[in-house]
Design a protein around this motif. Sequence first.
Motif, PDB file in Angstrom:
ATOM      1  N   THR A 346      45.382  34.835  32.793  1.00  0.00           N
ATOM      2  CA  THR A 346      45.525  33.484  32.254  1.00  0.00           C
ATOM      3  C   THR A 346      44.151  32.966  31.870  1.00  0.00           C
ATOM      4  N   PRO A 347      43.806  32.980  30.570  1.00  0.00           N
ATOM      5  CA  PRO A 347      42.524  32.410  30.172  1.00  0.00           C
ATOM      6  C   PRO A 347      42.590  30.893  30.142  1.00  0.00           C
ATOM      7  N   VAL A 348      41.604  30.257  30.756  1.00  0.00           N
ATOM      8  CA  VAL A 348      41.466  28.800  30.692  1.00  0.00           C
ATOM      9  C   VAL A 348      40.273  28.526  29.786  1.00  0.00           C
ATOM     10  N   ILE A 349      40.550  27.964  28.621  1.00  0.00           N
ATOM     11  CA  ILE A 349      39.573  27.897  27.546  1.00  0.00           C
ATOM     12  C   ILE A 349      38.787  26.596  27.603  1.00  0.00           C
ATOM     13  N   TYR A 350      37.464  26.724  27.447  1.00  0.00           N
ATOM     14  CA  TYR A 350      36.640  25.572  27.110  1.00  0.00           C
ATOM     15  C   TYR A 350      35.675  25.983  26.014  1.00  0.00           C
ATOM     16  N   ASP A 351      35.651  25.219  24.934  1.00  0.00           N
ATOM     17  CA  ASP A 351      34.696  25.395  23.851  1.00  0.00           C
ATOM     18  C   ASP A 351      34.299  24.004  23.378  1.00  0.00           C
ATOM     19  N   PRO A 352      33.011  23.735  23.165  1.00  0.00           N
ATOM     20  CA  PRO A 352      32.592  22.383  22.793  1.00  0.00           C
ATOM     21  C   PRO A 352      33.225  21.859  21.513  1.00  0.00           C
ATOM     22  N   GLU A 353      33.603  22.762  20.570  1.00  0.00           N
ATOM     23  CA  GLU A 353      34.106  22.305  19.275  1.00  0.00           C
ATOM     24  C   GLU A 353      35.399  22.977  18.833  1.00  0.00           C
ATOM     25  N   ALA A 354      35.768  24.102  19.409  1.00  0.00           N
ATOM     26  CA  ALA A 354      36.875  24.902  18.874  1.00  0.00           C
ATOM     27  C   ALA A 354      38.168  24.779  19.673  1.00  0.00           C
ATOM     28  N   ILE A 355      38.262  23.819  20.580  1.00  0.00           N
ATOM     29  CA  ILE A 355      39.479  23.674  21.380  1.00  0.00           C
ATOM     30  C   ILE A 355      40.699  23.421  20.499  1.00  0.00           C
ATOM     31  N   ALA A 356      40.599  22.483  19.558  1.00  0.00           N
ATOM     32  CA  ALA A 356      41.759  22.124  18.734  1.00  0.00           C
ATOM     33  C   ALA A 356      42.234  23.317  17.922  1.00  0.00           C
ATOM     34  N   ALA A 357      41.307  24.035  17.293  1.00  0.00           N
ATOM     35  CA  ALA A 357      41.690  25.187  16.481  1.00  0.00           C
ATOM     36  C   ALA A 357      42.297  26.289  17.333  1.00  0.00           C
ATOM     37  N   THR A 358      41.780  26.477  18.544  1.00  0.00           N
ATOM     38  CA  THR A 358      42.324  27.500  19.436  1.00  0.00           C
ATOM     39  C   THR A 358      43.706  27.102  19.945  1.00  0.00           C
ATOM     40  N   ARG A 359      43.857  25.845  20.326  1.00  0.00           N
ATOM     41  CA  ARG A 359      45.142  25.376  20.852  1.00  0.00           C
ATOM     42  C   ARG A 359      46.251  25.478  19.801  1.00  0.00           C
ATOM     43  N   GLU A 360      45.882  25.248  18.543  1.00  0.00           N
ATOM     44  CA  GLU A 360      46.876  25.347  17.470  1.00  0.00           C
ATOM     45  C   GLU A 360      47.431  26.764  17.368  1.00  0.00           C
ATOM     46  N   LEU A 361      46.574  27.759  17.594  1.00  0.00           N
ATOM     47  CA  LEU A 361      47.001  29.153  17.523  1.00  0.00           C
ATOM     48  C   LEU A 361      47.643  29.628  18.815  1.00  0.00           C
ATOM     49  N   HIS A 362      47.174  29.089  19.954  1.00  0.00           N
ATOM     50  CA  HIS A 362      47.630  29.590  21.258  1.00  0.00           C
ATOM     51  C   HIS A 362      47.892  28.427  22.214  1.00  0.00           C
ATOM     52  N   PRO A 363      48.965  27.706  22.003  1.00  0.00           N
ATOM     53  CA  PRO A 363      49.272  26.606  22.924  1.00  0.00           C
ATOM     54  C   PRO A 363      49.572  27.090  24.338  1.00  0.00           C
ATOM     55  N   GLU A 364      49.844  28.390  24.491  1.00  0.00           N
ATOM     56  CA  GLU A 364      50.199  28.927  25.806  1.00  0.00           C
ATOM     57  C   GLU A 364      48.983  29.136  26.709  1.00  0.00           C
ATOM     58  N   PHE A 365      47.786  29.128  26.177  1.00  0.00           N
ATOM     59  CA  PHE A 365      46.599  29.282  27.005  1.00  0.00           C
ATOM     60  C   PHE A 365      46.369  28.017  27.834  1.00  0.00           C
ATOM     61  N   GLY A 366      45.583  28.172  28.896  1.00  0.00           N
ATOM     62  CA  GLY A 366      45.117  27.002  29.613  1.00  0.00           C
ATOM     63  C   GLY A 366      43.893  26.422  28.922  1.00  0.00           C
ATOM     64  N   TYR A 367      43.682  25.105  29.093  1.00  0.00           N
ATOM     65  CA  TYR A 367      42.554  24.442  28.431  1.00  0.00           C
ATOM     66  C   TYR A 367      41.879  23.488  29.397  1.00  0.00           C
ATOM     67  N   ALA A 368      40.593  23.263  29.159  1.00  0.00           N
ATOM     68  CA  ALA A 368      39.812  22.356  30.001  1.00  0.00           C
ATOM     69  C   ALA A 368      38.912  21.515  29.108  1.00  0.00           C
ATOM     70  N   ASP A 369      38.525  20.349  29.630  1.00  0.00           N
ATOM     71  CA  ASP A 369      37.674  19.434  28.862  1.00  0.00           C
ATOM     72  C   ASP A 369      36.187  19.680  29.071  1.00  0.00           C
ATOM     73  N   THR A 370      35.846  20.443  30.099  1.00  0.00           N
ATOM     74  CA  THR A 370      34.446  20.756  30.377  1.00  0.00           C
ATOM     75  C   THR A 370      34.363  22.184  30.909  1.00  0.00           C
ATOM     76  N   ALA A 371      33.155  22.733  30.905  1.00  0.00           N
ATOM     77  CA  ALA A 371      32.950  24.050  31.496  1.00  0.00           C
ATOM     78  C   ALA A 371      33.289  24.035  32.976  1.00  0.00           C
ATOM     79  N   GLU A 372      32.914  22.952  33.655  1.00  0.00           N
ATOM     80  CA  GLU A 372      33.190  22.850  35.097  1.00  0.00           C
ATOM     81  C   GLU A 372      34.685  22.888  35.379  1.00  0.00           C
ATOM     82  N   GLN A 373      35.468  22.168  34.575  1.00  0.00           N
ATOM     83  CA  GLN A 373      36.926  22.183  34.755  1.00  0.00           C
ATOM     84  C   GLN A 373      37.493  23.576  34.531  1.00  0.00           C
TER      85      GLN A 373
END
Length: 438
Positions: A346-373
Amino acid sequence: MRVSVIGCGHLGAPHAVAMAEIGHEVIGVESDPGRCEALGNGIAPFFEEGFEDLLVRHTASGRLRFTTDLREAADFADLHFIAVGTPLRADGHGYDMTQVIEAVRSLVPLLGRPATIVGRSTVMVGTVERLQKIIDADARIANVELVWNPEFLREGHAVRDSLLPDRIVAGLTSRQAREAVEEVYAPILDHGVGLILTDPPTAEVIKSAANAFLTTKISFINAIAEVCEYVGADVNMVAHAIGVDRRIGDGGMRPGIGAGPKDVTDFTHRVGELGARNAHGFLTAVDSINADRIPAAIRLIERAHGGPIDGRTIAFLGTAFKAGTSDVRDSPALRLAERLAERGATPVIYDPEAIAATRELHPEFGYADTAEQAIADADLVVLATEWPEFTADPELPATTADLVRHRVLVDVRNTVEPGPWLAAGWEVWQLGRRPQRP
């Protein structure tokens, strides 16, 4: 000059703002109404370093505007840049040239006075000849010139490279075309940038050869990284030492997860079609090494974890193609995240600018708002895009050390200095280097 830029994506939009910045009146043509409206309002639909500032400045000044109407651009401009997309074909054999061909085919009959069409899109060798036939057949007037002016932009540096490139290459066949190129680029040429004038087929090959050579350097050092792993050598020191030789140079020779595959794959396929067997064999080997970097990174991650990653949570830092851009097209980092998910992680993604583009392609991934999260409660951390906040923040290793389940960093870009991580109790794994432990 009055210029148009047809296609306002990651290539065309930065070029449009750069043309406005050097003093031209610019109209951008974008077929997507939503993106066109956003651009016209000074709102950047993607992140590219330095882009939004120039977009705001020049839409406000009136020097730059956008439209969905190609006829409006044909009536307005004397020079038309073609900057539409050329994705890899579904079969993987060469570029899909549909957008380039349709842009030229649609524009030419609308031209009511002499004009210069300047191709910027990345195309397969032989495209200019095909486009010239369209112009010859469909132009209503004389003196519609075709120039091929390949781009050499680095993602994350597209605006800077547009304003101050290493060189400008123009493939052309007439004095009028040469004068148009010299005029549109005059402010850049005045800063000492070299102009290389050649014929259109040579300009096409220059672009393809440049991309293939850059990928060759990356593939070479990645092959040496594999050797280093077998014998316990340090690939970063190898790259530095051989790069001191001026015949070699260390620029672009950092081991990692490979280059974007599109350009060298297309060139390899086209060279094979032309029957250049030795060149095809060489480029096939380069492409093969490049393609193996994702599996090599997965093997490194599993070694660092101590076994299969099925069911594990992986903090995944960076999915953008490069630092400085939100673009995830052909991103090796995103391909790695996809392969890890296919293996049950289960990848939990954090990217300073590419979160929206990644989420559009892979809504099934986990996401975080910061590197720490992202790092909190992860089984290990994968650094996949070299954003400075991951590589240059001396506090990040210490502030996240107590958040992660296992202090294991896998740096598949070979970009961090291990010292701060080791001091905070982390293991550091990098391609082509011995694992480093505190």
